[in-house]
Structures are given as C-alpha cells and as structure tokens.
Design a protein around this motif. Sequence first.
Motif, short mmCIF file in Angstrom:
data_model
loop_
_atom_site.label_atom_id
_atom_site.label_comp_id
_atom_site.label_asym_id
_atom_site.label_seq_id
_atom_site.Cartn_x
_atom_site.Cartn_y
_atom_site.Cartn_z
N GLY A 62 71.03 31.48 36.44
CA GLY A 62 70.37 31.50 35.32
C GLY A 62 71.18 31.20 33.96
N TYR A 63 72.73 31.21 34.26
CA TYR A 63 73.66 30.87 33.28
C TYR A 63 73.39 29.20 32.76
CZ TYR A 63 76.98 34.67 33.24
OH TYR A 63 77.48 35.98 33.06
N VAL A 64 72.77 28.39 33.77
CA VAL A 64 72.41 27.17 33.44
C VAL A 64 71.30 26.86 32.64
CG1 VAL A 64 72.65 24.75 34.39
CG2 VAL A 64 73.73 26.47 35.45
N LYS A 65 71.34 27.35 31.41
CA LYS A 65 70.07 27.25 30.83
C LYS A 65 69.22 25.94 30.42
CE LYS A 65 70.48 31.74 28.64
NZ LYS A 65 72.30 32.01 28.83
N SER A 66 70.14 24.97 30.15
CA SER A 66 69.60 23.76 29.93
C SER A 66 70.18 22.67 30.53
CB SER A 66 69.80 23.38 28.46
OG SER A 66 68.88 24.09 27.64
N PHE A 67 69.72 21.53 30.98
CA PHE A 67 70.33 20.67 32.17
C PHE A 67 69.42 19.46 31.93
CE2 PHE A 67 67.60 23.22 34.66
CZ PHE A 67 66.71 22.44 35.40
N ALA A 68 70.00 18.22 32.49
CA ALA A 68 69.20 17.03 32.55
C ALA A 68 69.96 16.20 33.56
CB ALA A 68 69.12 16.46 31.21
N LEU A 69 69.01 15.42 34.21
CA LEU A 69 69.49 14.54 35.10
C LEU A 69 69.42 13.24 34.42
CD1 LEU A 69 67.91 15.55 38.55
CD2 LEU A 69 70.23 15.93 37.64
N THR A 70 70.37 12.28 34.20
CA THR A 70 70.59 11.35 33.47
C THR A 70 70.53 9.97 33.91
OG1 THR A 70 72.89 11.75 33.41
CG2 THR A 70 71.61 12.60 31.68
N LYS A 71 71.00 9.83 34.89
CA LYS A 71 71.35 8.38 35.50
C LYS A 71 71.43 8.16 37.07
CE LYS A 71 75.16 6.34 34.42
NZ LYS A 71 76.21 6.03 33.53
N LYS A 110 69.31 23.49 22.44
CA LYS A 110 69.64 23.08 21.07
C LYS A 110 70.80 22.27 21.24
CE LYS A 110 71.14 24.05 16.45
NZ LYS A 110 71.75 25.10 15.86
N GLN A 111 72.04 22.62 22.08
CA GLN A 111 73.12 21.77 22.34
C GLN A 111 72.72 20.53 23.24
OE1 GLN A 111 75.05 25.49 23.35
NE2 GLN A 111 76.93 24.41 22.95
N LEU A 112 71.80 20.64 24.18
CA LEU A 112 71.40 19.63 25.16
C LEU A 112 70.69 18.46 24.38
CD1 LEU A 112 70.89 18.37 27.88
CD2 LEU A 112 68.53 19.69 27.99
N LYS A 113 69.73 19.10 23.40
CA LYS A 113 68.87 18.02 22.43
C LYS A 113 69.99 17.37 21.39
CE LYS A 113 64.68 18.18 23.76
NZ LYS A 113 64.37 19.27 24.38
N GLN A 114 70.80 18.04 21.11
CA GLN A 114 71.87 17.35 20.32
C GLN A 114 72.69 16.05 21.00
OE1 GLN A 114 74.43 20.41 18.80
NE2 GLN A 114 73.31 20.72 16.94
N TRP A 115 72.84 16.60 21.96
CA TRP A 115 73.89 15.64 22.98
C TRP A 115 72.85 14.52 23.41
CZ3 TRP A 115 73.09 13.91 28.04
CH2 TRP A 115 74.27 13.18 28.63
N GLN A 116 71.59 14.72 23.72
CA GLN A 116 70.79 13.64 23.89
C GLN A 116 70.43 12.57 22.81
OE1 GLN A 116 67.69 16.03 25.48
NE2 GLN A 116 68.13 15.34 27.59
N LYS A 117 70.50 13.27 21.46
CA LYS A 117 70.27 12.38 20.25
C LYS A 117 71.62 11.62 20.09
CE LYS A 117 68.72 11.61 16.02
NZ LYS A 117 69.44 10.53 15.68
N LEU A 118 72.75 12.25 20.40
CA LEU A 118 74.20 11.53 20.18
C LEU A 118 74.10 10.16 21.18
CD1 LEU A 118 76.97 11.67 18.88
CD2 LEU A 118 77.65 12.80 20.97
N GLN A 119 73.48 10.45 22.33
CA GLN A 119 73.87 9.39 23.73
C GLN A 119 72.87 8.46 22.87
OE1 GLN A 119 76.22 11.15 24.63
NE2 GLN A 119 76.27 9.64 25.91
N GLU A 120 71.54 8.62 22.57
CA GLU A 120 70.78 7.17 22.04
C GLU A 120 71.48 6.87 20.74
OE1 GLU A 120 67.05 9.27 20.74
OE2 GLU A 120 66.57 10.14 22.69
N ASP A 121 71.90 7.34 19.93
CA ASP A 121 72.55 6.59 18.88
C ASP A 121 73.76 5.80 19.30
OD1 ASP A 121 71.24 7.85 17.26
OD2 ASP A 121 72.53 9.43 16.42
N LEU A 122 74.37 6.43 20.48
CA LEU A 122 75.61 5.39 20.88
C LEU A 122 75.16 4.23 21.51
CD1 LEU A 122 78.11 8.47 22.42
CD2 LEU A 122 78.54 6.82 20.36
#
Length: 638
Positions: free
Chosen positions: A188-197, A224-236
């Motif tokens: 349950g600690y792993v609240k937000s995750f994504a498979l990316t590649k 929120k942190q996951l969303k921020q990170w995903q946005k950063l990846q798009e920008d990068l």
Amino acid sequence: MPKITLPDDRVLEIPEGATGLDVAKMVGKRLAKDALAIEFEGKVQSLTLPIEGDGKVRILTFEDEGGRDALRHSAAHIFAQALKRLYPKAKITIGPSIENGFYYDVADLKVSEDDLRKIESEMRKIVDADYKIERVDWSLDDVKAHFPDNPFKLELAKELAEKGCKLTAYKQGDFIDLCEGPHVPSTGYVKSFALTKIAAAHWRGDVKREALTRIYGTAFPSEKQLKQWQKLQEDLEKRDHRKLGRKLDLFTFSDLVGSGLPLFTPKGTTLRDELVKFSEELQIRGGFRKVWIPHITKIELYKKSGHWDKFGEELFLVKSQETSDEFALKPMNCPHHAQIYASRPRSYRDLPIRYMETTTCYRDEKSGELSGLSRVRSLTQDDGHVFCTMDQIRGEFENIMRMIKDLYSTLGMSFTARLSFWDPKNKKAYLGDANQWERAQDIIKSVAHELDLDHFVAEGEAAFYGPKIDIMVRDAFGRHWQCATQQLDFAQPSRFDLKYTDSDGKEKTPVMIHKALLGSIERFLSVFIEQTGGRFPLWCAPEQARVVPVSEKFVEGALGLVDVLRKGGIRAEIDDSSESVSKRVRKAQIDQVNYILVFGEKELEGDLQVRTREGEVFGPVSVEDFKQRLLREIKERK
Ligand SMILES: [Zn+2]
Ligand SMILES: [Zn+2]
C-alpha cells in the motif's frame, strides 16, 4: 536496551526488538508517516526489521536516495507479482531501482505498450490489497523449489551462496522473490506508479547471453508527484537537444563523416561563435592572450606530459607517409601551451602569463557512449592556461571565477562550485608537497567565500596533480552539468622543466592553472539548447529578424530593409515564399526568430510594425530606431 543516535546527536534508548518503524514513531508522527526505510550504521534496511545493537540511525523518506530506492524496488516486486499473474510462463530475472524509477528484466515475455496498461491495473489491485512485505530466510533448496524452471534466479542464488552470502527472500501475498531488500513495509506504500517503457536487454548485460525484455517504471509516494514527473518528462522530450538541433537546423551528423563528429550548419555555427565570442571577450578583459596550436603532434609530447598513459586507447593516431614520425590528434592543449611558455626565458616580472584558445580536441570514445552533442569525439574547449607563482594563485583563481560568474549570470544559469580537494587520509596518492596542497586548498576555500559562491567541499575528488574547482551548472529542469572548471597543476610544469628567474636570481618552477569557462562547447550547447528550448536570447540567436513582404510588390522594399539591417550588424533574413502572410509569421515564430517584420505599404514609407516570437506587437517605429533598439539589446546581452 539498544542505544541509538539520531542525526541531530540525540540519543534514544529503544526496547529490545524495536523496528525501524517503531523508531520513526518515537521520533515523530510526521516522520513516521513519510518514512520508507531506515539507515542503521550506514546501511539501509527495511523499516519492519529490528534494530540490532547500538548505532547511528537516520529515517529515510522519499527525499533520500535510500528511501526512494526502497519504494521503487518495492514497485518492481509489485510489477513482477502482477506480471506472473497475467503471464505465468514469463521468467523474472532482476529488478533493481535506478535513478528516477526501476526496471525489471524478464525472459520469455512479449508485451506491447497496451499490455503495460493491463499490467498496471493488476498492480493497482496488489497495491490496494496492501499486502505485508516480509523478509524470509532462504536456502539454496528454497530457491530451487520456488523457481524450478528459472535458471536466472538459480544462477544468482548459487553465486551468492558461493560468496558465503545469506540468502533472503521477500514475500507479499502469494508472491515471493529472491531479494536482499530493503523494501517498504507493505504494498500500500506504493501509492502512485507507472510503467514507462519497453526495451531490449541481455542477461547480465552480456550480448552473448539470453535476450530479455526490460520493462521500465517509476513510483512516487503521491499522485501529484507522479503527475509532476510525467509533465517534466514530456517537457524534456520536447526540448531534447537532438530533436531541437534538427528542427532548428543547428547541427547534423553524417555516416560518411563518422559517429560523434557533429557538423554545424550556418545557424548552429552562429550560435557557437556568439557563445565563444562572449567567453573570449571575458578572458581578454581578464588579461588572457590568444595563442594558436596545430591539431596534431608527435607522440613524444604526450609521452613526456603523461597524457600518453592517461588517454591510452582514446588517442587517435596519425602516421606520416614522409617520415617515420608518429603523430596523435591532440586530446588536450596543455602540453602545447607549455611549449609556448618554454620557448623563451621567463622572469618573475613576466608572470602571470595567461594563454587562451578555443580549439578542438579529439578523443576516441566508444561509439556506444556517444550521444548527440553530449558525448562527442571532437570536442571544442574555450581552454586556457595560466603560468604563475604560488603567491599569485589567489588573484588568478579570483580573476577566472569572476569570468565564470559573469558568463553564467548573463546566460541565466545558476551554479554550485564543487571544491575538489585531496583525500586527507591518502595523501600519498597526490603529487607535490603537502604544504603546497594545504595552502592552495585554503586559498580556493577563501576565494569561494569572498566571491560568495554557492559551494561545497568534495574530499578525494582532486586530480592527482592538484586541487580544483568544478562548476556544476543547474539547468531549467534542476539537472546538474559540469561545465566550467579551474584546476591547479603542480605536475606538468616540472615534467616540461618550465622555469622562471625569480627576484633573487634563482631559477624556479611556476605552477599552472587549467581553465575552461564553457567547458566543451558541444556539451555546453546540448545543455543550453535544452535550457532555452531553442528560444535563444537576441545576442546569440542565429536569426534575429525576419522580414515578411505581404505580396510580390513589396519584395524589393523588403530586401532593402534586410540589407539595411544586415549592414547595421543584425542577422536578418527575408521569407518571400508563396505561403500566406499568417503562415509565414507562424513559421518565423516556430523557427524562434526574435523579431518578425511584416512588410507592406506603411513599411515601405518607413513605419515598421514589429512582432516578437512571443506574439507581442509594437510600433510604428522607424527603421533607425528599430535597429538601435536591437543593437542595444545585443550589446547588453539581455
Ligand atoms: Zn527485490
Ligand atoms: Zn589544460
């Protein structure tokens, strides 16, 4: 009862068998909520394990590398559990946490991007079930029993057992994996995750061994942190300098020329030249003088300088067809510059002597390591060398550091100075006498204070020949890049037997300072292109103004305006293609041209309407006023 010491030196007595989580709760509610792992006597361990004996502890949260690793490695296990539910035949191998996430290498698995979404849903179920993650002691037989048809796990377990390591596994619900941890207490600690590649990999990174499928993912403590990170990846990704380099026509590569050997187009060359011009201006103001050296040299020079051994296989060798001499393409410039110093007798009155040169060096990097402009085989440095006395190094370090400050503040980039000193526990590894080192390091420290630099000391990071200051530039995305540097050198002057006559008539050896402001221009460009997203400030923009005639009738007048601007020192172009005016204006904006001038009846009379690439409009303004305005902006390098 064990006595533990917290980072603030508080000492706590804890009950026998108390776990990391218990300790976190004793320290504070908030911390217990954020805790992901615990560091005990320098080793990271799971929060659920007991603290055994006295020692220093630190609670790790997502802000700490150890905390991030525990969370993300747990996410990797959750991935593996979900995968085995959906693909029972897949063989899981290893799944470490990495910077920004984790990966898991799997054999006998074929998946598509769509499948990743299905695996994510299964992972969500596991997270929601909040299974306890518990450590279990294992024997080699346990590994065989749990992974009867998985040769990878068996190979790992055998190796560990041979080394005498205790085998452990981590269990969550119906899933168990050979693993030394650490992990978070429950899924349950792993609240937000994504498979990316999805990527291809080989067992043990060895191309001769089994082909594997690598799935990358990441995890965060909050959505929120996951969303921020995903946005950063798009920008990068949008700002990737390789992409922008193509889009803005700045540089290119050719298979015929070779990998890692960039070719700069007129636009890219303008950008390069402007940056170099600025760097050279600062250096000339600081008392440096330009020199010039050829790009090949007899290898004897590098044998004497020590670079022959240092660069080894990275040296490009060149054979003469006329003589038996062997040459190398230069990997550095210092030995050449030292030869210019050595070309005549020097007196203490001549010092400091400061040479500068923007010149290309060649290093044969492995082609797998080459990437865009970040890693190249032809790298150009705004290099320089100062020859001076020990008494002069304070002044010289200050002088160079002021240039670095000027340069990066103008470029809108902040930096941290890493003072790279010797390892005081291993003084024998360094050349030169201890007093000289201590003195030089004190001077460097006081320069950092005096110039109010954001800095830190890194012991053991000095070169063997002297301490240095490395400038870590921070870009718009918070990434750090090592660009500028200045290094003291106690070794090369004596290798080349450099001398000066001191005021007492005695011959002495000068010290040498190596410096670069931008560092490798190619690498700096990769950072700068991503930092600006291609929106270069006017002074270094490849195309500063573009004139767009509204119709055929106005082409001649538009060309006249381009001519006036060019003669005034502004990089202006015309777009008289057959596209509509609005399309051509849009194109100029996409091309990141700083000022766009639509040219029609009014403009023919001398009243300009000016549009910026951001879409702001100003005017009417006369041609002369427009020109002066731009020249001012260029001069001030705003
Ligand atoms: Zn594991
Ligand atoms: Zn050098």
